[in-house]
Design an enzyme around this catalytic site. Structure first.
Site, PDB file in Angstrom:
ATOM      1  N   GLY A  10     -13.371 -39.136 -57.113  1.00 36.17           N
ATOM      2  CA  GLY A  10     -12.864 -40.737 -56.945  1.00 36.17           C
ATOM      3  C   GLY A  10     -13.273 -41.289 -58.316  1.00 36.17           C
ATOM      4  O   GLY A  10     -13.077 -40.512 -59.158  1.00 36.17           O
ATOM      5  N   ILE A  70     -15.811 -42.260 -59.846  1.00 33.85           N
ATOM      6  CA  ILE A  70     -17.117 -41.745 -60.526  1.00 33.85           C
ATOM      7  C   ILE A  70     -16.931 -40.432 -60.997  1.00 33.85           C
ATOM      8  O   ILE A  70     -17.096 -40.039 -62.207  1.00 33.85           O
ATOM      9  CB  ILE A  70     -18.556 -41.912 -59.905  1.00 33.85           C
ATOM     10  CG1 ILE A  70     -18.833 -43.519 -59.620  1.00 33.85           C
ATOM     11  CG2 ILE A  70     -19.593 -41.268 -60.670  1.00 33.85           C
ATOM     12  CD1 ILE A  70     -19.800 -43.927 -58.770  1.00 33.85           C
ATOM     13  N   ARG A  74     -25.277 -39.667 -52.565  1.00 35.27           N
ATOM     14  CA  ARG A  74     -26.086 -40.009 -51.308  1.00 35.27           C
ATOM     15  C   ARG A  74     -27.040 -39.008 -50.865  1.00 35.27           C
ATOM     16  O   ARG A  74     -26.528 -37.788 -50.706  1.00 35.27           O
ATOM     17  CB  ARG A  74     -25.535 -40.777 -50.036  1.00 35.27           C
ATOM     18  CG  ARG A  74     -24.969 -42.310 -50.309  1.00 35.27           C
ATOM     19  CD  ARG A  74     -25.995 -43.243 -50.657  1.00 35.27           C
ATOM     20  NE  ARG A  74     -25.493 -44.561 -50.531  1.00 35.27           N
ATOM     21  CZ  ARG A  74     -25.278 -45.148 -51.799  1.00 35.27           C
ATOM     22  NH1 ARG A  74     -25.508 -44.586 -52.963  1.00 35.27           N
ATOM     23  NH2 ARG A  74     -24.741 -46.270 -51.750  1.00 35.27           N
ATOM     24  N   GLU A 124     -34.596 -42.305 -48.331  1.00 39.05           N
ATOM     25  CA  GLU A 124     -35.129 -43.029 -49.366  1.00 39.05           C
ATOM     26  C   GLU A 124     -35.613 -44.436 -48.950  1.00 39.05           C
ATOM     27  O   GLU A 124     -34.981 -44.851 -48.152  1.00 39.05           O
ATOM     28  CB  GLU A 124     -34.462 -43.006 -50.590  1.00 39.05           C
ATOM     29  CG  GLU A 124     -32.945 -43.688 -50.449  1.00 39.05           C
ATOM     30  CD  GLU A 124     -32.099 -43.729 -51.653  1.00 39.05           C
ATOM     31  OE1 GLU A 124     -31.847 -42.760 -52.168  1.00 39.05           O
ATOM     32  OE2 GLU A 124     -31.782 -44.762 -52.430  1.00 39.05           O
ATOM     33  N   SER A 131     -11.855 -32.472 -53.639  1.00 37.16           N
ATOM     34  CA  SER A 131     -11.905 -33.745 -52.965  1.00 37.16           C
ATOM     35  C   SER A 131     -11.054 -33.780 -51.757  1.00 37.16           C
ATOM     36  O   SER A 131     -10.340 -32.700 -51.524  1.00 37.16           O
ATOM     37  CB  SER A 131     -11.134 -34.814 -53.872  1.00 37.16           C
ATOM     38  OG  SER A 131     -11.759 -36.046 -53.974  1.00 37.16           O
ATOM     39  N   ARG A 132     -11.174 -34.738 -50.897  1.00 35.81           N
ATOM     40  CA  ARG A 132     -10.290 -34.911 -49.760  1.00 35.81           C
ATOM     41  C   ARG A 132      -8.891 -34.571 -49.936  1.00 35.81           C
ATOM     42  O   ARG A 132      -8.032 -33.866 -49.365  1.00 35.81           O
ATOM     43  CB  ARG A 132     -10.595 -36.149 -48.737  1.00 35.81           C
ATOM     44  CG  ARG A 132     -10.291 -35.793 -47.447  1.00 35.81           C
ATOM     45  CD  ARG A 132     -11.071 -36.886 -46.649  1.00 35.81           C
ATOM     46  NE  ARG A 132     -10.861 -38.262 -47.142  1.00 35.81           N
ATOM     47  CZ  ARG A 132     -11.232 -39.199 -46.701  1.00 35.81           C
ATOM     48  NH1 ARG A 132     -11.851 -39.427 -45.473  1.00 35.81           N
ATOM     49  NH2 ARG A 132     -11.305 -40.527 -47.543  1.00 35.81           N
ATOM     50  N   HIS A 178     -32.798 -43.880 -57.784  1.00 34.26           N
ATOM     51  CA  HIS A 178     -31.672 -44.529 -57.387  1.00 34.26           C
ATOM     52  C   HIS A 178     -31.219 -45.564 -58.517  1.00 34.26           C
ATOM     53  O   HIS A 178     -31.229 -46.759 -58.105  1.00 34.26           O
ATOM     54  CB  HIS A 178     -31.686 -45.144 -56.035  1.00 34.26           C
ATOM     55  CG  HIS A 178     -30.481 -45.367 -55.388  1.00 34.26           C
ATOM     56  ND1 HIS A 178     -30.210 -45.337 -54.134  1.00 34.26           N
ATOM     57  CD2 HIS A 178     -29.066 -45.172 -56.088  1.00 34.26           C
ATOM     58  CE1 HIS A 178     -28.902 -45.298 -53.947  1.00 34.26           C
ATOM     59  NE2 HIS A 178     -28.106 -45.420 -54.982  1.00 34.26           N
ATOM     60  N   ILE A 179     -30.805 -45.159 -59.550  1.00 33.02           N
ATOM     61  CA  ILE A 179     -30.873 -46.055 -60.875  1.00 33.02           C
ATOM     62  C   ILE A 179     -29.409 -45.797 -61.435  1.00 33.02           C
ATOM     63  O   ILE A 179     -29.054 -46.137 -62.436  1.00 33.02           O
ATOM     64  CB  ILE A 179     -31.822 -46.186 -62.075  1.00 33.02           C
ATOM     65  CG1 ILE A 179     -32.039 -44.525 -62.570  1.00 33.02           C
ATOM     66  CG2 ILE A 179     -33.123 -46.640 -61.549  1.00 33.02           C
ATOM     67  CD1 ILE A 179     -32.828 -44.455 -63.733  1.00 33.02           C
TER      68      ILE A 179
HETATM   69  P1  NAP Z   1     -14.699 -43.417 -54.513  1.00 34.20           P
HETATM   70  O1  NAP Z   1     -13.711 -43.811 -55.619  1.00 34.20           O
HETATM   71  O2  NAP Z   1     -14.375 -43.797 -53.193  1.00 34.20           O
HETATM   72  O3  NAP Z   1     -14.839 -41.679 -54.388  1.00 34.20           O
HETATM   73  C1  NAP Z   1     -15.348 -41.092 -53.437  1.00 34.20           C
HETATM   74  C2  NAP Z   1     -14.537 -40.003 -53.506  1.00 34.20           C
HETATM   75  O4  NAP Z   1     -14.785 -39.119 -52.264  1.00 34.20           O
HETATM   76  C3  NAP Z   1     -13.053 -40.145 -53.040  1.00 34.20           C
HETATM   77  O5  NAP Z   1     -12.322 -39.255 -53.981  1.00 34.20           O
HETATM   78  C4  NAP Z   1     -12.797 -39.470 -51.639  1.00 34.20           C
HETATM   79  O6  NAP Z   1     -11.636 -38.649 -51.753  1.00 34.20           O
HETATM   80  C5  NAP Z   1     -13.944 -38.431 -51.675  1.00 34.20           C
HETATM   81  N1  NAP Z   1     -14.091 -38.016 -50.358  1.00 34.20           N
HETATM   82  C6  NAP Z   1     -14.160 -38.681 -49.302  1.00 34.20           C
HETATM   83  N2  NAP Z   1     -14.495 -38.331 -48.162  1.00 34.20           N
HETATM   84  C7  NAP Z   1     -14.507 -36.710 -48.490  1.00 34.20           C
HETATM   85  C8  NAP Z   1     -14.742 -35.419 -47.817  1.00 34.20           C
HETATM   86  N3  NAP Z   1     -14.818 -35.496 -46.518  1.00 34.20           N
HETATM   87  N4  NAP Z   1     -14.563 -34.517 -48.581  1.00 34.20           N
HETATM   88  C9  NAP Z   1     -14.415 -34.468 -50.080  1.00 34.20           C
HETATM   89  N5  NAP Z   1     -14.181 -35.669 -50.698  1.00 34.20           N
HETATM   90  C10 NAP Z   1     -14.228 -36.861 -49.875  1.00 34.20           C
HETATM   91  O7  NAP Z   1     -16.266 -43.929 -54.650  1.00 34.20           O
HETATM   92  P2  NAP Z   1     -17.273 -44.134 -56.199  1.00 34.20           P
HETATM   93  O8  NAP Z   1     -16.761 -45.563 -56.632  1.00 34.20           O
HETATM   94  O9  NAP Z   1     -16.561 -42.895 -57.186  1.00 34.20           O
HETATM   95  O10 NAP Z   1     -18.506 -43.814 -55.775  1.00 34.20           O
HETATM   96  C11 NAP Z   1     -18.816 -42.737 -54.886  1.00 34.20           C
HETATM   97  C12 NAP Z   1     -20.175 -42.893 -54.181  1.00 34.20           C
HETATM   98  O11 NAP Z   1     -21.144 -42.708 -55.307  1.00 34.20           O
HETATM   99  C13 NAP Z   1     -20.409 -44.087 -53.659  1.00 34.20           C
HETATM  100  O12 NAP Z   1     -19.887 -44.234 -52.353  1.00 34.20           O
HETATM  101  C14 NAP Z   1     -22.081 -44.083 -53.765  1.00 34.20           C
HETATM  102  O13 NAP Z   1     -22.468 -43.540 -52.502  1.00 34.20           O
HETATM  103  C15 NAP Z   1     -22.404 -43.222 -54.780  1.00 34.20           C
HETATM  104  N6  NAP Z   1     -22.993 -44.353 -55.829  1.00 34.20           N
HETATM  105  C16 NAP Z   1     -24.118 -44.134 -56.174  1.00 34.20           C
HETATM  106  C17 NAP Z   1     -24.668 -44.631 -57.240  1.00 34.20           C
HETATM  107  C18 NAP Z   1     -26.100 -44.380 -57.703  1.00 34.20           C
HETATM  108  O14 NAP Z   1     -26.601 -45.362 -58.015  1.00 34.20           O
HETATM  109  N7  NAP Z   1     -26.761 -43.366 -57.673  1.00 34.20           N
HETATM  110  C19 NAP Z   1     -23.910 -45.621 -58.089  1.00 34.20           C
HETATM  111  C20 NAP Z   1     -22.722 -45.748 -57.536  1.00 34.20           C
HETATM  112  C21 NAP Z   1     -22.052 -45.139 -56.481  1.00 34.20           C
HETATM  113  P3  NAP Z   1     -10.162 -39.293 -50.873  1.00 34.20           P
HETATM  114  O15 NAP Z   1      -9.858 -40.673 -51.719  1.00 34.20           O
HETATM  115  O16 NAP Z   1      -9.369 -38.147 -51.233  1.00 34.20           O
HETATM  116  O17 NAP Z   1     -10.461 -39.561 -49.514  1.00 34.20           O
HETATM  117  C1  GLV Z   2     -25.225 -47.456 -55.408  1.00 36.11           C
HETATM  118  O1  GLV Z   2     -25.649 -46.083 -55.072  1.00 36.11           O
HETATM  119  C2  GLV Z   2     -23.674 -47.867 -54.976  1.00 36.11           C
HETATM  120  O2  GLV Z   2     -23.586 -47.195 -54.221  1.00 36.11           O
HETATM  121  O3  GLV Z   2     -23.412 -48.759 -55.854  1.00 36.11           O
END
Ligand code: NAP
Ligand code: GLV
Ligand code: GLV
Length: 318
Positions: free
Chosen positions: A151, A153, A234, A263, A172-173, A281-282
């Site tokens: 996605g 990130i 996550r 967490e 990816s999906r 978680h930063i």
């Molecule tokens: P995003 O653009 O929605 O990316 C998520 C990706 O996961 C999409 O490409 C989606 O593919 C794929 N996906 C969904 N279901 C799947 C499955 N069953 N198998 C394989 N791939 C699958 O979200 P993002 O903005 O990149 O953020 C991703 C995640 O990072 C967030 O939801 C959050 O949990 C985490 N995050 C963590 C931090 C932190 O502080 N550590 C910060 C920001 C985000 P499709 O589009 O093809 O469904």
């Molecule tokens: C952080 O983990 C976020 O999902 O924004």
């Protein structure tokens, strides 16, 4: 009468002012019971990813029109329950993408080059001079980086990999379009092939019923000997027990984690390992990004409470 907004924890003064100039703003909840109490007369909720906004909370919010999550991930919110009641859920996509991709690379480099372990050694006064084999790590050049969840990130992580001359594969999906794969120099692989052939596996899926335990025990044991696992997605996406076993027996080189199952509790076995880098978680924690996220969450509330469409509703992502 002014509409009422509940912000579960303090953010930034300028964002508090922006909201309180328009609404009756209440800041802070003590615990879940307090949230259940305070939500009752609120028109909008601005919450953190650590606040579980489940069906019970949502049903208590009789006047609730919007739940603005201060995060891009929204697994803490029962979006089905909100949708049933016509409550809009918003998140903070895009503007935290680079910060989180940067932190992912900070973890990749920290684990591959044993930065934290070496820092600890140095501050303990153990550095006695340059050594041929002191803190040998893993070269990145030419290695395979496996991105799970391509996605926003995941793609930003892929872009950065070019600077390190790595080969990028992803799962990816849905598959990217051929021109997107070409511009990211990324090749699609089925998940099990990615897991068993990558030198570094990095996770960027959102947490859903499908992705919970996606990197299960079997897959953790499929990872190459000497490989590295990075999780900034996550905690529940991986089987932590199996990961600990493979880190303990040294068959994985290391792991870099920013997120944990349950967490802020962390499996204490991680603390006993030298080959992990653990962060609290930063991922999105830069001054610029966290302020921008706060403004976006507030702007979503302002839009919805003034009868306009939300800026970043989560349903758009389905
Ligand atoms: P995003 O653009 O929605 O990316 C998520 C990706 O996961 C999409 O490409 C989606 O593919 C794929 N996906 C969904 N279901 C799947 C499955 N069953 N198998 C394989 N791939 C699958 O979200 P993002 O903005 O990149 O953020 C991703 C995640 O990072 C967030 O939801 C959050 O949990 C985490 N995050 C963590 C931090 C932190 O502080 N550590 C910060 C920001 C985000 P499709 O589009 O093809 O469904
Ligand atoms: C952080 O983990 C976020 O999902 O924004
Ligand atoms: C190391 O510092 C070197 O010069 O190779």
């Amino acid at each position: 009468m002014k509409k009422r907004v509940l912000l579960t924890h303090p953010l930034f003064e300028e964002v508090h002012q922006k909201l309180s100039s328009l609404f009756d703003l209440e800041i802070g909840i003590k615990d879940r019971l307090d949230l259940l109490e305070k939500i009752q007369d609120k028109d909008a909720l601005l919450c953190f990813l650590k606040d579980p906004v489940d069906r019970e909370v949502i049903e208590r919010g009789k006047k609730l029109k919007i739940i603005a999550n201060y995060a891009v991930g929204y697994d803490n919110i029962d979006v089905e329950a909100a949708a049933e009641r016509g409550i809009i859920v918003t998140n903070t996509p895009d503007l935290l993408t680079d910060a989180t991709a940067d932190l992912t690379w900070a973890l990749i480099l920290a684990v591959a080059r044993r930065v934290v372990e070496a820092h600890q050694f140095t501050v303990e006064g153990k550095f006695r001079g340059w050594e041929a084999r002191l803190f040998l790590g893993k070269e990145l050049r030419g290695k395979r980086l496996g991105i799970v969840g391509m996605g926003r990130i995941g793609r930003a992580v892929a872009k950065r990999a070019r600077g390190f001359s790595m080969e990028v594969v992803y799962y990816s999906r849905g598959r990217l379009k051929p021109h997107e794969e070409a511009s990211l120099c990324a090749r699609y692989l089925p998940l099990d092939e990615l897991i068993s052939t990558s030198d570094i596996v990095t996770l960027h899926v959102l947490l859903t019923k499908e992705t919970e335990n996606l990197i299960n025990r079997e897959r953790i044991y499929k990872m190459k000997k000497g490989a590295i696992l990075i999780n900034t997605a996550r905690g529940p996406v991986i089987d932590e027990e199996a990961l600990i076993e493979r880190l303990r027996d040294g068959s994985l080189f290391g792991a870099g984690l920013d997120v944990y199952r349950g967490e802020p509790e962390i499996n204490l076995e991680f603390f006993k390992l030298k080959n992990v880098v653990l962060l609290p978680h930063i991922g999105s924690a830069t001054e610029e990004t966290r302020l921008a996220m706060a403004h976006l969450a507030a702007d979503n509330i302002i839009a919805v409470l003034s009868g306009k469409p939300p800026l970043t509703p989560v349903w758009r992502e389905k």
